[in-house]
Write a protein that holds these residues in place. Structure first.
Motif, PDB file in Angstrom:
ATOM      1  N   UNK A 186       2.894  42.882 -11.403  1.00  0.00           N
ATOM      2  CA  UNK A 186       3.687  42.882 -10.167  1.00  0.00           C
ATOM      3  C   UNK A 186       4.988  42.111 -10.300  1.00  0.00           C
ATOM      4  N   UNK A 187       5.016  41.085 -11.140  1.00  0.00           N
ATOM      5  CA  UNK A 187       6.218  40.246 -11.232  1.00  0.00           C
ATOM      6  C   UNK A 187       7.436  41.053 -11.697  1.00  0.00           C
ATOM      7  N   UNK A 188       7.208  42.082 -12.531  1.00  0.00           N
ATOM      8  CA  UNK A 188       8.320  42.931 -12.964  1.00  0.00           C
ATOM      9  C   UNK A 188       8.452  44.183 -12.111  1.00  0.00           C
ATOM     10  N   UNK A 189       7.331  44.647 -11.527  1.00  0.00           N
ATOM     11  CA  UNK A 189       7.362  45.895 -10.766  1.00  0.00           C
ATOM     12  C   UNK A 189       7.669  45.682  -9.286  1.00  0.00           C
ATOM     13  N   UNK A 190       8.013  44.444  -8.911  1.00  0.00           N
ATOM     14  CA  UNK A 190       8.293  44.144  -7.504  1.00  0.00           C
ATOM     15  C   UNK A 190       9.741  44.421  -7.125  1.00  0.00           C
ATOM     16  N   UNK A 191      10.603  44.679  -8.110  1.00  0.00           N
ATOM     17  CA  UNK A 191      11.966  45.099  -7.809  1.00  0.00           C
ATOM     18  C   UNK A 191      13.022  44.017  -7.862  1.00  0.00           C
ATOM     19  N   UNK A 192      12.675  42.818  -8.344  1.00  0.00           N
ATOM     20  CA  UNK A 192      13.696  41.768  -8.408  1.00  0.00           C
ATOM     21  C   UNK A 192      14.841  42.140  -9.346  1.00  0.00           C
TER      22      UNK A 192
END
Length: 519
Positions: A295-301
């Motif tokens: 999620x840390x990379x796939x959350x869109x930051x």
């Protein structure tokens, strides 16, 4: 009744001991992080400034070698390989970090990994002189290996060395260093400093400086007490390490907790990757790590950073000033990382993570609306700009740092290195996936010439692919992650590692354990 036994001299001695403990902890945090996660952020950002210069260097080198000019697509492909090599190196570093942490120890591995970055800095620094763009690619690969090791071992080392009461704050202190690395990399890359055609090799080689600082400071810090006692079974060295970290205070309670943890793990050897997938006792810990690590990379930051140039331009900021405004995005992440560090042991890990992802959902919805109406409502670019900063702030509140703390707390000493291998590998794999797929989802704003395109043509080209709806998949991912955290992630604030292990034992085997409590 007055405390007659506490004299002013004794109070002064206690105050001196507390100051000594604070100084030792600060030195440990700084020494571990300056060559650990700081390098990840720094090397991630310094490559952006010299993009055009390196692409020109690739073409000039090719012409000199073969007397023919490269096509733009080939130059872009070679540049993509250079950028991707950092992530490939990070993946390699994440995979070797676990076994090496068991063999050499946490502190010693951080020291050893500096060899990778020093070699990488040397290769990149000499690339222009030796007229070899291949040296940049190999150098980025080596710096990536260092970053992969640092992202895994830095929080593990700090978490294992910290007192229970402030374990979250100490372990999470790697996050401000990551953000500081990004900001410093953006700053050093300005044209006024090292972001010029003559100095870009020095810019890429400057990553050697934090490495040298760590080599000078980290040897003064002790090895992880838990590693010395549980992995090496050396009680005397463990006690010496604790005394260096805590000062001359009563260590009986903490030592008893460590010995109790050692007894619980007696006879167990360090687990490998495949062991974790087969071991039912870490089933829920593994599921949580897989979800949060993805999620840390796939959350869109990263998508927010991706759109920043376009949004800032649409808001009327002059093109030559955008690089300075972009530094503000890194400063936002730094500010929230420091704030999160101060509150993690008060608010808790679960609330920071859930709150961060929930706020990102709200920012993402507003951002999608503002992008859709960008060329229809005059003030929409300003709303988009606010959404970018707000989303980055939300990411820094929890997901950016707390994600790296969770595997350290929910896995026991034997499984922790392998757990960080999984967590780190997910970070780098998803970074590669996002980098390769996002340009197909939406037109890259950085590929559109801001000086020759009208705003209408700019908006039209940007809306290729999913266009203004490109953030919808990230909104869904952030929402599902927040929901997962709220339902399945237990709070670990203020608990010993043994207490956390007992709670997960109950969850994994559906059996009550004496002294444990419900999630």
């Amino acid at each position: 009744m007055m405390e007659l036994g506490r004299s002013p001299v004794l109070e002064l001695e206690l105050e001196d001991q507390q100051q000594l403990q604070i100084r030792c902890l600060i030195l440990t945090i700084f020494a571990a992080s300056i060559g650990g996660t700081f390098q990840y952020g720094y090397n991630l950002s310094i490559i952006n400034a010299p993009t055009i210069f390196i692409q020109n260097f690739i073409n000039e080198t090719w012409i000199e070698r073969h007397s023919t000019q490269l096509e733009n697509q080939v130059i872009t492909l070679l540049w993509t390989f250079i950028v991707a090599s950092y992530s490939v190196g990070g993946l390699v570093g994440a995979l070797i970090a676990g076994p090496m942490a068991i063999k050499f120890g946490r502190r010693n591995l951080l020291l050893l990994s500096n060899a990778f970055i020093l070699v990488g800095a040397l290769l990149m620094g000499l690339s222009k002189t030796l007229k070899s763009f291949e040296m940049i690619l190999i150098g980025r690969l080596f710096t990536g290996i260092n970053a992969g090791v640092g992202m895994n071992i830095n929080p593990m080392y700090l978490g294992e060395s910290a007192p229970k009461e402030i374990r979250g704050m100490v372990a999470l202190s790697f996050a401000p260093f990551t953000a500081a690395g990004i900001v410093l990399g953006q700053t050093i890359g300005l044209e006024e400093i090292l972001g010029t055609e003559e100095l870009w090799p020095l810019l890429l080689a400057s990553c050697a400086v934090p490495s040298l600082i760590q080599l000078l400071t980290l040897p003064w810090c002790p090895e992880s007490p838990r590693y010395l006692l549980i992995d090496r079974e050396n009680k005397n060295k463990c006690m010496k390490a604790l005394k260096r970290l805590r000062g001359d205070v009563d260590l009986t309670t903490e030592m008893d907790e460590l010995l109790e943890e050692q007894t619980a793990l007696k006879g167990q050897s360090a687990k490998g990757l495949w062991d974790l997938f087969q071991d039912r006792s870490v089933r829920w810990q593994l599921i949580i790590t897989l979800v949060l690590g993805s999620a840390i990379q796939l959350s869109g930051n990263d998508a927010m950073y991706f759109y920043a140039v376009y949004v800032f331009s649409a808001a009327g900021i002059p093109n030559e000033k955008i690089q300075y405004v972009t530094i503000g995005t890194g400063c936002c992440e730094f500010i929230t990382a420091v704030t999160s560090n101060l509150f993690i042991d008060r608010i808790g890990r679960r609330m920071l993570l859930m709150g961060g992802y929930s706020l990102m959902v709200g920012c993402g919805i507003l951002f999608t609306i503002s992008l859709t109406l960008q060329d229809k409502v005059s003030w929409m670019p300003y709303l988009s700009m606010i959404c970018i900063f707000a989303s980055i702030l939300s990411f820094g509140i929890g997901p950016a740092g707390v994600t790296g703390v969770i595997p350290m707390e929910i896995f026991d000493q034997t499984a922790r290195p392998a757990a960080y291998m999984i967590n780190g590998s997910l970070l780098w794999i998803n970074l590669i996936v996002i980098g390769m797929t996002f340009p197909f989802i939406v037109k890259d704003p950085r590929s559109i010439n801001l000086t020759t395109h009208t705003q209408e043509r700019y908006n039209s080209e940007l809306k290729e692919g999913l266009g203004s709806f490109c953030y919808v998949p990230f909104i869904c991912m952030s929402f599902l992650t927040a929901l997962f955290i709220g339902i399945f992630l237990p709070e670990t604030k203020g608990k010993t590692f043994l207490e956390i292990s007992e709670e997960f034992y109950r969850r994994n085997f559906k059996e009550p354990v004496k002294g444990s409590c419900d999630f």
